[in-house]
Every structure is written in C-alpha cells, then in structure tokens.
Enzyme design. Structure first.
Site, short mmCIF file in Angstrom:
data_model
loop_
_atom_site.label_atom_id
_atom_site.label_comp_id
_atom_site.label_asym_id
_atom_site.label_seq_id
_atom_site.Cartn_x
_atom_site.Cartn_y
_atom_site.Cartn_z
CG HIS A 25 -0.10 0.25 2.42
ND1 HIS A 25 0.12 1.53 2.85
CD2 HIS A 25 0.47 -0.51 2.95
CE1 HIS A 25 0.74 1.78 4.35
NE2 HIS A 25 0.87 0.07 4.31
CB CYS A 26 1.04 4.60 -1.89
SG CYS A 26 -0.88 4.24 -2.70
CB ALA A 27 0.29 8.65 1.15
NE ARG A 29 -2.64 5.76 -5.64
CZ ARG A 29 -2.32 6.02 -6.30
NH1 ARG A 29 -2.38 5.40 -7.81
NH2 ARG A 29 -1.44 6.69 -6.16
#
Length: 482
Positions: A25-27, A29
């Site tokens: 995961h990113c910030a 999504r």
C-alpha cells in the site's frame, strides 16, 4: 470502522486469497498484483463505503481507500490474503512487471529511475522559480526587479540561485545513483560515475558549444588517441546509458573475479572501464542524441503552435491512464537542465491544465449527482486534482461517469492550446495544478493563470452540459422501454 470486516469484503470482491499474488500500500491506495483481474467484482467494490475508487495500471490493481485508513485495512487484508505484511512495493513492482509489454516495461524503467529523484528536482526547480520572481523586471516595478528596488536582498537571491542550480548542475550524480541501482549495480558506483562526468577539471558542459566553435576543447592525449575533457552538466541520456553499462560490467566482473578479490578489484575495474567508455564513445554519441531530442521537442513546440498544444492537452489524461506519462519526466528534466537553449518546459504547463480540468469536472459532479458517496469522493478528489494529484478524481469519479472525463479532456485541450499559443513555459517541475504558478516563467505567469481559469470554466460547464444530455438520453430510453 471494523477494518477486519472491510478487509474480508474487499478480499472476497477481488477473487479471494488465491487470486492475490502480491500486495502493498502507499499513502492512499492498496496496490495489488492479481493472478486474474477478470475475477474482480468492481460493482461490489464500488458499493463499499471504504472504497473511493479502483483502477488497473502497470500490472497492478489499485483500490483507492484514503490516507490513514488504507494502512489499517492493509494490516487486516495481508494475513487474510496469505501475503506477508513485509511485502514491499519493490516486490509488487517486480510481480507487476511480468504482465507488462516491452513499451510499458521501458516506461516503467524510466519511472523507477526518475520518480525517486523528483523531490530534489522539484525543490531545486521551485527555488529557481522564487529566484525568477526576485530578479524579473517589470513584475512589481516598472523597469526594475525586486532586488533592484531592494538591494539588501540581492545576496538572498544569489544564495537561492546557487541552491536552485545545484541539482541540475550535478544531475548526473542523482541519475547515476538511481539508475545504477535500478539496473542492478552498486548505486554508489553509479554516483561516482556521475561525479566523474561533472568533475571541475573538465570543460563545463554548458560551454561545450562555444568551445567547439572556437576550437578550444581540451583533450587527454593517451598513446596518440585524443579524448575530449568535456563535462556532462545538466545532461540525462549520457548518464542513463553509462549507468546501464556500469551495472552490466559490474555484474560480469563479479562472476569472474575471485571472491577474495571482489571488493577490491570489481569496483576498480567497473569504474575505470565504464569511465573510459563514457568519455570515448557513450558520452559523445548520447550527448548528440540528447541534443537532437531536445531540439526536436523545442522545434515541435515552436512550429506546431496552439494546435499541437491542444492535441497534447487532449491526450494527456489518457496517457496518464496508461502510465506512459512517467516517460515525460526524463524529457522534461533535460529541457529544464538546458534552460539557456530551451527557455523552459512546455510539458509541465500542459500537465497542470489537465489536472485542473480533471478537478473542475469532479467538482461539477458534486452539484449533479444525488449519490452521497460520489459527492464525498468528488469533493475530496476534485480539490486534490486542483492541487496537482489527479488520479483519485480521474479514476474515482470522471472515468466512472464517463461524461466528466470527456468534459475534462476538452477543457484541458482548450486551456493547453491557449497557453501554447502564448508560449507559456515552466522553469521547474512542481505540483501540476494551482500551486504550479511559481514554477512558470515570470513573463508568462498571467497567461498561465488565464489558461487555468479557461480550463476550469470549460471543463466545469461542459460537465453540466453532458450530464443534462445523459439524463435526457436515459429518460428517452426509459420511455422507449415503456
């Protein structure tokens, strides 16, 4: 929020644990690599209040959840899917790359190299924009700049200019580090190679053209063979190719040099051999190639005029959907590194028009839709797009409804045509939206602002027009069915 329940629902909608190959995961999504994306039930995902949107790109299926929530959902999803919470973004990238065609893989390589160094380029570019504001004549005073009217800040402007130039003067070091790492070599050898290419003992690359005309290019004379002592300040292509060669030479040497001598001889021979090849063949050839590409882009901008700018604005958002826009970073970096010749970049202003258009269309949806969830997504993502991050608005709202996306690309085309007609160029890479004003050349800032207003109004208004048309079409279909 019951994150465990949300994770179970998402997992079920994406085809179950057996369909998940890798996850991270990113910030905002979830980034998933799925074995079969056809098993995804997007309609089910869209109904979930925790899901703000979904899209597939670069071999990944991404689910937009939002800052602060995505990490909680991922923490519950990972064990349910049977993937380790230590799964890294690199693992996801590698798994996703297997599904890419050759062109997509090439674009991804450029993205992997340039995205990590964007913060340094953005910081330097915005400092350059501040310096331009301080030194531009007629911006605040007739016939004078801010430092002319206030001599006490002259040294401040000089200091800012020095800070701004550093990242572009020593650009090969940044690219060398990132590229060598991406190609599987030692990143610090890549940085050292970049240092060789901008060493102060070399003729500064920015003075190469003048020295060539005057016939004063210094050389090394080795056994009767002359090698030009010319630096590669502000270049992109030479260090990219040189870093690739360095990585391959290093990998080859590690296979043939005994382990006991590896740490001693491998770095020595890698750097020396690559350095020789760089200054004799790679550098001169790729410098010419880079100059031709840059010159061609400048010619296209100056020749195609507003028609070319309008077409670029029209297709920019579709290019973002494919992920191909990451390839522009390398081109734009070269344009900005050679400001004396190019005057700036036309790519950033067009990107800003595209993002503003996506934001305007998403914000218009707030006044059109009755769906509370869509209103919430449209408001947050619309503002985000105006500030330079368009993917949530594009994938979460505009593409889902279709007509806002069409309105947005038309608005972007009209705004881009206007700014291209008025030769709007940026001197930096920054947030491609409203804050991007500071990255624009001072003499054309007004035209950039007018372009953004024009883009916003057209995209916003057309979204209403297309929505009305869509509603009439649906009513007609209902009446025919009755």
């Amino acid at each position: 929020m019951d994150y465990n329940q949300k994770a179970k629902e998402i997992l079920e909608a994406i085809g179950g644990a057996d369909n998940v190959e890798a996850a991270a995961h990113c910030a905002t999504r979830l980034r998933l690599v799925l074995k079969d994306e056809s098993l995804v039930d997007e309609a089910k995902l869209d109904k979930m209040d925790v899901v703000k949107g979904t899209f597939a790109t670069g071999g990944q299926f991404q689910i937009i959840i939002g800052s602060g929530t995505v990490n909680q959902v991922y923490a519950k999803l990972a064990p349910l899917a049977g993937v380790s919470e230590m799964t890294t973004k690199d693992d996801v990238k590698k798994a996703g790359t297997k599904k890419l065609n050759p062109i997509q893989q090439f674009v991804k390589v450029l993205s992997d190299i340039f995205v990590p160094i964007i913060p340094a380029i953005v910081a330097a570019g915005l400092l350059m924009g501040i310096n331009n504001i301080l030194t531009a004549e007629d911006l605040f005073y007739d016939g004078m700049s801010l430092i002319d009217a206030n001599p006490g800040i002259a040294d401040l402007a000089s200091l800012i200019n020095t800070f701004a130039n550093a990242a572009f003067v020593f650009l090969p070091i940044l690219i060398g580090f990132s590229a060598a790492q991406r190609f599987g070599g030692n990143a610090f050898l890549g940085a050292a190679l970049g240092m060789l290419m901008v060493h102060p003992d070399l003729l500064n690359g920015y003075g190469y053209a003048d020295a060539l005309l005057e016939g004063t290019i210094p050389v090394w004379n080795i056994l009767g063979f002359e090698i030009e002592k010319v630096g590669y300040q502000g270049t992109v292509l030479p260090i990219l190719v040189a870093a690739f060669i360095l990585a391959k030479i290093e990998q080859l040497l590690r296979k043939v040099i005994p382990a006991a001598l590896d740490n001693l001889l491998t770095p020595l021979f890698t750097l020396f051999i690559t350095g020789i090849l760089t200054f004799t063949f790679v550098g001169p050839i790729t410098r010419t190639g880079g100059d031709m590409i840059t010159g061609g882009l400048v010619w296209l901008f100056e020749t195609a005029g507003f028609i070319g700018g309008g077409l670029f604005g029209l297709i920019y958002a579709p290019i973002v959907i494919t992920g191909m826009h990451h390839s522009f970073i390398a081109v734009e970096t070269q344009l900005l590194a050679d400001l004396a010749r190019t005057g700036g970049s036309f790519i950033f202003p067009v990107a800003a028009m595209s993002n503003v258009a996506q934001g305007a269309a998403a914000l218009a949806v707030i006044f059109i839709t009755a769906n509370k969830k869509m209103k919430s997504i449209a408001s947050a993502s619309g503002i985000s797009a105006l500030l330079g991050i368009s993917e949530p608005a594009m994938f979460g709202v505009n593409l889902k409804l279709r007509y806002p996306f069409i309105a947005a690309i038309i608005g972007a085309a009209i705004g881009s045509a206007y700014i291209t007609l008025n030769k709007v160029l940026s001197v930096a890479i920054g947030p491609a939206g409203l804050p991007g004003i500071i990255a624009i050349r001072v003499d054309v800032i007004l035209h950039f602002i007018i372009g953004m207003v024009l883009t916003f109004v057209v995209a916003f208004a057309l979204t209403f027009v297309f929505a009305k048309r869509q509603q009439l079409k649906e009513k007609k279909n209902e009446s025919n069915a009755a």
